[in-house]
Design a protein around this motif. Structure first.
Motif: not given
Length: 220
Positions: A195-212
């Motif tokens: 659901g939406a929780a998995a979508l938010m986690e994917a968005d978070f990890l996407f942004g985190l990888d961009l930062l790193l």
């Protein structure tokens, strides 16, 4: 309050009670008097263990920081910062008031100091300059806290479809075609497993990888 009851108070119990109040009622509800009531103690007895509300909030921030695991020995900077970010987000979602508190408290207790020291040591050990290491940690924490503040403000996952349907009539496709398409995409993704929780986690990890990736590029 009987003196024996006063002696049973300690800083740990006071912080535990304050966290329970913050979880149930929000951080604004945490006061010396309110915590004393929860502990069935006199307000003045708490001052033997904390100097006042500011000191209590600092203690709450430090308790939250203590729950964030330090990097494992031998881990690289990227793995260490990734783990730190994921753990911090998880804790801040468990306590929706924590991100704002951690971001706003200037005083640092032992746990927060250890967390910052470990982060700087991790980066310095992999060749980051002091200036770049400080900037990287500042940017990383700002991303984590900002993302989780936004995430915590969203409706619960099971209520998200209804929330989107409520606002959809005011967003006309002919005026906002890209927004409508994006909303339909988000709704479709939210219907998948997790659901939406998995979508938010994917968005978070996407942004985190961009930062790193950006930190690695800046390091050269």
């Amino acid at each position: 309050m009987p003196e024996s009851a006063s002696r049973r108070l300690d800083r740990g119990r006071i912080v535990d009670a304050a966290i329970a109040i913050a979880d149930a009622e929000g951080i604004a509800a945490v006061t010396i008097r309110r915590v004393a009531e929860a502990l069935k103690a006199g307000a003045m007895s708490l001052y033997r263990h904390v100097d006042g509300k500011d000191a209590l909030l600092d203690a709450l921030a430090d308790r939250i920081a203590a729950d964030i695991p330090l990097p494992e020995s031998g881990s690289g900077w990227r793995e260490g910062l990734h783990a730190r970010a994921v753990a911090t987000r998880r804790i801040c979602l468990r306590h929706p008031w924590a991100a704002r508190l951690l971001e706003s408290r200037l005083a640092s207790g032992p746990a927060r100091l250890r967390m910052q020291e470990a982060g700087l040591a991790l980066l310095a050990g992999d060749g980051f300059s002091l200036s770049l290491a400080c900037r990287a940690l500042t940017v990383l924490d700002s991303y984590i806290y900002g993302f989780t503040l936004r995430e915590s403000a969203l409706p619960p996952s099971d209520a998200l479809p209804d929330a989107v349907r409520d606002v959809a009539p005011a967003i006309r496709p002919e005026d906002y075609p890209h927004i409508v398409t994006a909303m339909m995409h988000a709704m479709a993704e939210a219907q998948k497993d997790g659901g939406a929780a998995a979508l938010m986690e994917a968005d978070f990890l996407f942004g985190l990888d961009l930062l790193l990736d950006g930190f690695a590029a800046a390091k050269g």
